[in-house]
Enzyme design. Structure first.
Site, PDB file in Angstrom:
ATOM      1  N   GLU A  33      24.943  36.025  40.540  1.00  0.00           N
ATOM      2  CA  GLU A  33      24.067  35.425  40.574  1.00  0.00           C
ATOM      3  C   GLU A  33      23.365  33.987  39.804  1.00  0.00           C
ATOM      4  O   GLU A  33      24.338  33.219  39.304  1.00  0.00           O
ATOM      5  CB  GLU A  33      22.098  36.018  39.983  1.00  0.00           C
ATOM      6  CG  GLU A  33      21.163  35.687  39.791  1.00  0.00           C
ATOM      7  CD  GLU A  33      19.873  35.850  38.939  1.00  0.00           C
ATOM      8  OE1 GLU A  33      19.511  36.256  37.705  1.00  0.00           O
ATOM      9  OE2 GLU A  33      18.886  36.551  39.165  1.00  0.00           O
ATOM     10  N   HIS A  35      22.839  30.544  38.386  1.00  0.00           N
ATOM     11  CA  HIS A  35      21.658  30.381  36.684  1.00  0.00           C
ATOM     12  C   HIS A  35      22.469  29.011  36.450  1.00  0.00           C
ATOM     13  O   HIS A  35      22.504  28.311  36.206  1.00  0.00           O
ATOM     14  CB  HIS A  35      23.160  31.199  35.653  1.00  0.00           C
ATOM     15  CG  HIS A  35      22.976  31.902  35.534  1.00  0.00           C
ATOM     16  ND1 HIS A  35      23.212  33.636  36.001  1.00  0.00           N
ATOM     17  CD2 HIS A  35      21.997  32.699  34.693  1.00  0.00           C
ATOM     18  CE1 HIS A  35      22.788  34.221  35.698  1.00  0.00           C
ATOM     19  NE2 HIS A  35      21.673  34.185  35.140  1.00  0.00           N
ATOM     20  N   ASP A  44      25.305  36.899  34.151  1.00  0.00           N
ATOM     21  CA  ASP A  44      24.393  38.603  33.633  1.00  0.00           C
ATOM     22  C   ASP A  44      25.372  39.284  33.317  1.00  0.00           C
ATOM     23  O   ASP A  44      25.208  40.714  33.201  1.00  0.00           O
ATOM     24  CB  ASP A  44      23.065  38.926  34.497  1.00  0.00           C
ATOM     25  CG  ASP A  44      22.593  37.748  34.429  1.00  0.00           C
ATOM     26  OD1 ASP A  44      22.013  36.626  33.315  1.00  0.00           O
ATOM     27  OD2 ASP A  44      21.209  37.730  35.141  1.00  0.00           O
ATOM     28  N   HIS A 119      20.548  41.688  33.339  1.00  0.00           N
ATOM     29  CA  HIS A 119      20.279  40.660  34.557  1.00  0.00           C
ATOM     30  C   HIS A 119      18.325  41.913  34.571  1.00  0.00           C
ATOM     31  O   HIS A 119      17.767  43.236  34.936  1.00  0.00           O
ATOM     32  CB  HIS A 119      20.326  41.364  35.469  1.00  0.00           C
ATOM     33  CG  HIS A 119      19.992  40.521  36.765  1.00  0.00           C
ATOM     34  ND1 HIS A 119      20.129  39.665  37.206  1.00  0.00           N
ATOM     35  CD2 HIS A 119      19.701  41.428  38.347  1.00  0.00           C
ATOM     36  CE1 HIS A 119      19.172  39.209  38.375  1.00  0.00           C
ATOM     37  NE2 HIS A 119      19.389  40.844  39.003  1.00  0.00           N
ATOM     38  N   GLU A 121      15.974  42.354  36.426  1.00  0.00           N
ATOM     39  CA  GLU A 121      16.264  42.957  38.111  1.00  0.00           C
ATOM     40  C   GLU A 121      16.674  44.444  38.333  1.00  0.00           C
ATOM     41  O   GLU A 121      16.531  45.777  38.856  1.00  0.00           O
ATOM     42  CB  GLU A 121      15.940  42.803  39.429  1.00  0.00           C
ATOM     43  CG  GLU A 121      14.780  41.185  39.864  1.00  0.00           C
ATOM     44  CD  GLU A 121      15.974  39.874  38.474  1.00  0.00           C
ATOM     45  OE1 GLU A 121      16.538  39.430  37.805  1.00  0.00           O
ATOM     46  OE2 GLU A 121      15.848  39.284  39.341  1.00  0.00           O
ATOM     47  N   HIS A 176      15.074  32.227  33.019  1.00  0.00           N
ATOM     48  CA  HIS A 176      16.423  32.478  33.774  1.00  0.00           C
ATOM     49  C   HIS A 176      16.909  30.820  33.099  1.00  0.00           C
ATOM     50  O   HIS A 176      16.265  30.247  33.848  1.00  0.00           O
ATOM     51  CB  HIS A 176      16.120  32.667  35.138  1.00  0.00           C
ATOM     52  CG  HIS A 176      17.613  32.756  35.667  1.00  0.00           C
ATOM     53  ND1 HIS A 176      18.030  33.613  36.316  1.00  0.00           N
ATOM     54  CD2 HIS A 176      17.528  32.086  36.347  1.00  0.00           C
ATOM     55  CE1 HIS A 176      19.121  33.626  36.877  1.00  0.00           C
ATOM     56  NE2 HIS A 176      18.624  32.257  37.689  1.00  0.00           N
ATOM     57  N   GLU A 181      20.307  31.453  27.374  1.00  0.00           N
ATOM     58  CA  GLU A 181      20.964  32.173  28.523  1.00  0.00           C
ATOM     59  C   GLU A 181      22.158  30.675  28.426  1.00  0.00           C
ATOM     60  O   GLU A 181      22.982  31.260  27.916  1.00  0.00           O
ATOM     61  CB  GLU A 181      21.157  32.397  29.490  1.00  0.00           C
ATOM     62  CG  GLU A 181      20.424  34.234  30.106  1.00  0.00           C
ATOM     63  CD  GLU A 181      20.130  34.287  31.466  1.00  0.00           C
ATOM     64  OE1 GLU A 181      20.287  35.469  31.934  1.00  0.00           O
ATOM     65  OE2 GLU A 181      19.895  33.248  32.135  1.00  0.00           O
TER      66      GLU A 181
END
Ligand code: ZN
Ligand code: MN
Length: 257
Positions: A33, A35, A44, A119, A121, A176, A181
Site C-alpha cells: 500500500e 505510504h 505495513d 494494516h 483494514e 497513515h 509509521e
C-alpha cells in the site's frame, strides 16, 4: 545456520524442535500500500514483522512469514485503492489465506498463535480467518489451539503519545504514513525512507462517514493523511520500546504464562 526466530530461516528439524518446545507462532498481516512519496510500499509488512521478531525473542516464539497483501485500502485510513502500487485482496481471499496459514500451523503442532495486523483494514478479515481455522482444526480433532489477535499500535503508553503529540494525538487512522509509521521506519528500515520527500499537504479533513466512490479531494494528493515532518528514529525508539514491552506482556497474559 544462525539461531533465528524467523520461521523462513529455520530448517524443518529446527522448526519441529521449536514446536516441541511449545513455541508461540506470530503471524504478521501486512499490506502492499502507498505510504506517501517518502516511504516504500511495504511499510505495513515491515513494521509488524519487526515488532513480532522482537517480541518472539522475548517470549520464546517464532515468526511465520508475513502475509504481504491486505484488505482494500480505505480512503480514511490508507488513502484508498487509487494510488499506484496499492494492491489488495478481497476480504474473502484474505480471510481464507489467514485460515489456511493458521490451520497449517495447527496441523504441524503449534498450539498458540498471535495474529498481528500491521494494516488497519485487515482486522475483520483476520478475525474471519481465525474463526474458520479454529472451526476446521476442531473438526480435525485439534481443540486446544489458542489465537490472540492484536494491532501493535494499540500497545503504547499514554505518556509516550503525549510526548509525541504535545498538541493532541490525531488518532491512529489518520496516522497513515505519518509521524508514527515514519518514525518507526526511520528506526528499523531507514533505507526505505526519504525524509526529503515528506509532503506537507496534510492533514486530511475527512468526514465521519465513508463515501463510495470517494469524492475527489477527500484526502491529500500525497496519500499522507497527517503530518510526518517531525518524524525521527529517536521517536521510533520510544514507540518500539512500548510496543515490544507491552505486546510481550499482553501475549504472556493472553496465554496465561
Ligand atoms: Zn501503514
Ligand atoms: Mn495500511
Amino acid at each position: 545456520m544462525k539461531d533465528s526466530v524467523m520461521m523462513a530461516e529455520l530448517s524443518w528439524p529446527e522448526f519441529a524442535g521449536k514446536v516441541k518446545e511449545g513455541a508461540i507462532a506470530f503471524l504478521p498481516i501486512g499490506a502492499t500500500e502507498q505510504h506517501g512519496p517518502h516511504m516504500g510500499l511495504g511499510v505495513d509488512v515491515v513494521l509488524p514483522t519487526a515488532i513480532c521478531e522482537r517480541v518472539a525473542r522475548a517470549v520464546g516464539g517464532i515468526v511465520a512469514p508475513a502475509i504481504p497483501y491486505g484488505y482494500k485500502s480505505q480512503p480514511r485510513s490508507g488513502g484508498g485503492e487509487g494510488f499506484p502500487g496499492t494492491i489488495s485482496l478481497d476480504a474473502n481471499t484474505l480471510s481464507l489465506v489467514v485460515r489456511d496459514v493458521v490451520r497449517g500451523l495447527g496441523t504441524h503442532g503449534i498450539r498458540r498463535v498471535v495474529v498481528c495486523c500491521g494494516h488497519f483494514e485487515n482486522v475483520w478479515a483476520a478475525i474471519e480467518g481465525i474463526d474458520l481455522a479454529l472451526r476446521e482444526l476442531k473438526r480435525d480433532g485439534i481443540a486446544d489451539m489458542t489465537v490472540l489477535r492484536l494491532e501493535y499500535w494499540d500497545f503504547v503508553r499514554r505518556e509516550t503519545l503525549d510526548r509525541l503529540f504535545p498538541e493532541g494525538f490525531p488518532g491512529t487512522e489518520l496516522e497513515h504514513a505519518s509521524l508514527l509509521e515514519t518514525s518507526l521506519m526511520l528506526l528499523v528500515r531507514p533505507d526505505m525512507v526519504d525524509m526529503s520527500k515528506v509532503p506537507s499537504d496534510g492533514p486530511a479533513r475527512v468526514p465521519l462517514y465513508d463515501r463510495y466512490p470517494a469524492p475527489a479531494g477527500f484526502i491529500p494528493p500525497s496519500g499522507v493523511l497527517a503530518r510526518a515532518e517531525r518524524a525521527s528514529a529517536e521517536q521510533g525508539q520510544w514507540l518500539i520500546d512500548d510496543h515490544v514491552e507491552l505486546v510481550a506482556k499482553g501475549v504472556r497474559e493472553g496465554f496465561g504464562l
